[in-house]
Design a protein around this motif. Structure first.
Motif, short mmCIF file in Angstrom:
data_model
loop_
_atom_site.label_atom_id
_atom_site.label_comp_id
_atom_site.label_asym_id
_atom_site.label_seq_id
_atom_site.Cartn_x
_atom_site.Cartn_y
_atom_site.Cartn_z
N THR A 71 -4.38 13.88 -11.39
CA THR A 71 -4.33 14.19 -9.97
C THR A 71 -4.37 12.86 -9.19
N LEU A 72 -3.48 12.74 -8.21
CA LEU A 72 -3.35 11.51 -7.43
C LEU A 72 -3.71 11.74 -5.97
N LEU A 73 -4.24 10.70 -5.35
CA LEU A 73 -4.30 10.63 -3.90
C LEU A 73 -3.12 9.76 -3.48
N VAL A 74 -2.24 10.30 -2.63
CA VAL A 74 -0.98 9.60 -2.35
C VAL A 74 -0.94 9.07 -0.92
N TYR A 75 -0.16 8.00 -0.78
CA TYR A 75 0.00 7.36 0.53
C TYR A 75 1.08 8.07 1.32
N ASP A 76 0.73 8.52 2.51
CA ASP A 76 1.69 9.08 3.45
C ASP A 76 1.22 8.68 4.85
N PRO A 77 1.92 7.74 5.50
CA PRO A 77 1.46 7.26 6.80
C PRO A 77 1.43 8.34 7.87
N ALA A 78 2.11 9.47 7.63
CA ALA A 78 2.10 10.56 8.61
C ALA A 78 0.85 11.42 8.50
N VAL A 79 0.06 11.20 7.44
CA VAL A 79 -1.15 11.99 7.22
C VAL A 79 -2.36 11.08 7.40
N PRO A 80 -3.34 11.46 8.22
CA PRO A 80 -4.52 10.61 8.39
C PRO A 80 -5.20 10.33 7.04
N LYS A 81 -5.73 9.13 6.91
CA LYS A 81 -6.37 8.71 5.66
C LYS A 81 -7.46 9.70 5.23
N GLU A 82 -8.22 10.21 6.20
CA GLU A 82 -9.32 11.12 5.89
C GLU A 82 -8.81 12.45 5.34
N GLU A 83 -7.53 12.76 5.56
CA GLU A 83 -6.95 14.02 5.09
C GLU A 83 -5.88 13.75 4.03
N ALA A 84 -5.95 12.60 3.38
CA ALA A 84 -4.91 12.19 2.43
C ALA A 84 -4.62 13.29 1.41
N ILE A 85 -3.36 13.38 1.04
CA ILE A 85 -2.89 14.45 0.17
C ILE A 85 -3.26 14.16 -1.27
N LEU A 86 -3.77 15.19 -1.95
CA LEU A 86 -4.00 15.12 -3.39
C LEU A 86 -2.87 15.87 -4.08
N VAL A 87 -2.25 15.25 -5.04
CA VAL A 87 -1.13 15.85 -5.76
C VAL A 87 -1.49 16.00 -7.23
N ASP A 88 -1.45 17.21 -7.73
CA ASP A 88 -1.69 17.51 -9.13
C ASP A 88 -0.34 17.49 -9.85
N LEU A 89 -0.13 16.50 -10.70
CA LEU A 89 1.18 16.36 -11.34
C LEU A 89 1.51 17.52 -12.25
N GLU A 90 0.51 18.27 -12.67
CA GLU A 90 0.80 19.46 -13.47
C GLU A 90 1.58 20.49 -12.67
N GLN A 91 1.40 20.46 -11.35
CA GLN A 91 2.10 21.40 -10.48
C GLN A 91 3.43 20.84 -9.99
N GLU A 92 3.76 19.62 -10.39
CA GLU A 92 4.98 18.96 -9.90
C GLU A 92 5.83 18.48 -11.08
N PRO A 93 6.46 19.39 -11.80
CA PRO A 93 7.19 19.00 -13.02
C PRO A 93 8.37 18.07 -12.79
N ASP A 94 8.89 18.01 -11.55
CA ASP A 94 10.05 17.16 -11.28
C ASP A 94 9.67 15.71 -10.97
N VAL A 95 8.38 15.44 -10.89
CA VAL A 95 7.92 14.09 -10.52
C VAL A 95 7.15 13.49 -11.69
N THR A 96 7.43 12.25 -12.01
CA THR A 96 6.74 11.56 -13.09
C THR A 96 6.24 10.20 -12.60
N VAL A 97 5.33 9.61 -13.36
CA VAL A 97 4.88 8.25 -13.07
C VAL A 97 5.94 7.28 -13.57
N ALA A 98 6.41 6.41 -12.69
CA ALA A 98 7.46 5.45 -13.05
C ALA A 98 6.86 4.13 -13.55
#
Length: 431
Positions: free
Chosen positions: A368-395
């Protein structure tokens, strides 16, 4: 989402919604809540995604030619038609419903992480008290350490899944106590994966908490020295094992615990100290602590400038130091921590940057990652579970110093990498 460098280096490329096709890599310049996708930047994979994108009511959409596998469709001739109105409200649209459900899962995960950090603080305070009372109330210190280990084991063994979770910097500021807590948490997790019985894991926990206790007899200026130790200082530092055994006798530690104190710097190939033991001459519990102790020392050395990333530390241990460790235990440790352990900075296949915050020991390749998105406040940063995102991999991975300043400030890479475990009744479901 933010790429490390602007695509195409010159100007943005835009198309109309009617030009969308599978294979285009698009960027949505919208608030994260104004679209139903996990990421604001991604490659179109399906006609359903195109339909959803066209329903957003955008007049134009930014895309990256160099990241795309297809050319945009030709612009229809004649007057450009207005974008179609959304066919469903956000309340009724299945895509938005799925995003709301994802947000609810993330909120529940944040609650668990907050609880985990509270438990971490409690454990760190307990270790501080144990250390401070070591000589004045030795029996009380031992019982407190055993109680702490028993509490951790009970939580760890009653759950199907255990996630090793990165702690926030402000979870505590008692650096000197973090090492023994890190070693205890990771050693007990490893012992669980090795199917050790509960009583052995409790002894391991106590041994891990006390493994460096002899350092209380070493001058602080040597223990905390950031420059390389002199030969004399190295010899003095190695004496912490002898001092630890003397303290252990006063505490009346069990034989299993004393073995951890005595042997946590022994190596499987005989190159360790103080006795140069080899292989099975070293107790299994000590072999476990040896692995975790080496890992934490690479990640959190006295000189922070020499710290390795968690990913680098595991790579060095496997590629350069493998002969030092029990082969099976090292293999299981690497599997549990994942290819990208908590604290690793990663770039995803869609150029999103994130920090790994949690790895489940049963799903180590799907952190599970905390990802950078400047449109989202740091305090509400998005957590992404890669198990739920099969089309995305770590490069690839990055060192914290490679991050652009805005990304560094947003992700706040930890000065020290500290862990605790997150166990939820019935399993974490992908934490």
């Amino acid at each position: 989402m933010m790429a490390l460098e602007r695509d195409d280096h010159s100007k943005d490329h835009f198309i109309t919604p009617q030009q969308l096709c599978i294979g285009l890599h698009i960027h949505l310049d919208l608030s994260w809540m104004d679209h139903p996708f996990t990421f604001s930047s991604f490659k179109i994979k399906s006609l359903d995604q195109i339909a959803t994108l066209q329903s957003l009511g955008l007049e134009r959409i930014r895309y990256s030619p160099s990241k795309s596998e297809a050319e945009p469709l030709a612009q229809p001739t004649g007057a450009i038609s207005a974008p179609p109105p959304p066919t469903l409200s956000k309340d009724d649209d299945p895509a938005y419903k799925a995003k709301r459900e994802r947000m609810q899962r993330l909120a529940a995960q944040r609650t668990r992480v907050n609880a985990c950090e509270r438990e971490f603080q409690t454990a760190a305070k307990a270790i501080k008290s144990i250390t401070q009372n070591l000589f004045a109330r030795p029996k009380e210190s031992y019982e407190a350490a055993r109680g702490l280990a028993e509490t951790m084991v009970e939580s760890m063994l009653t759950e199907a899944d255990v996630a090793i979770t990165l702690m926030n910097d402000k979870a505590g500021n008692e650096d000197v106590y973090f090492h023994s807590l890190n070693v205890a948490v990771l050693a007990m997790m490893l012992a669980k994966e090795l199917k050790a019985p509960a009583e052995a894991i409790k002894s391991l926990g106590v041994g891990a908490l006390f493994h460096d206790i002899g350092k209380v007899e070493i001058p602080d200026k040597v223990v905390r020295k950031t420059d390389p130790l002199t030969h004399a200082e190295q010899q003095l530092m190695q004496q912490h094992v002898v001092y630890g055994l003397e303290i252990g006798k006063k505490l009346e530690l069990s034989g299993e615990v004393m073995a951890v104190v005595a042997q946590h710097h022994e190596h499987a190939d005989g190159s360790g100290y103080p006795r140069g033991l080899q292989g099975n001459q070293i107790s299994l519990l000590a072999r476990i602590v040896t692995i975790v102790n080496a890992y934490d020392n690479l990640c959190n050395p006295p000189n922070p400038a020499k710290a390795m990333t968690p990913h680098e530390a595991l790579s060095v241990m496997y590629a350069q130091q493998r002969a030092h460790f029990d082969a099976n235990a090292l293999s299981v440790f690497i599997r549990c921590m994942g290819v990208y352990p908590p604290g690793s900075i990663v770039v995803l296949s869609n150029e999103t940057i994130g920090i790994v915050v949690s790895v489940n020991s049963t799903r180590p390749l799907k952190p599970t990652l905390l990802v950078y998105d400047p449109a989202v406040p740091k305090e509400e940063a998005i957590l992404v579970d890669l198990e739920q995102e099969p089309d995305v991999t770590v490069a690839r991975t990055l060192k914290p110093q490679q991050l652009p300043r805005p990304v560094f400030d947003y992700l706040s890479p930890r000065r020290r990498v500290t862990y605790y475990f997150d166990a939820e009744p019935g399993g974490t479901g992908g934490t």
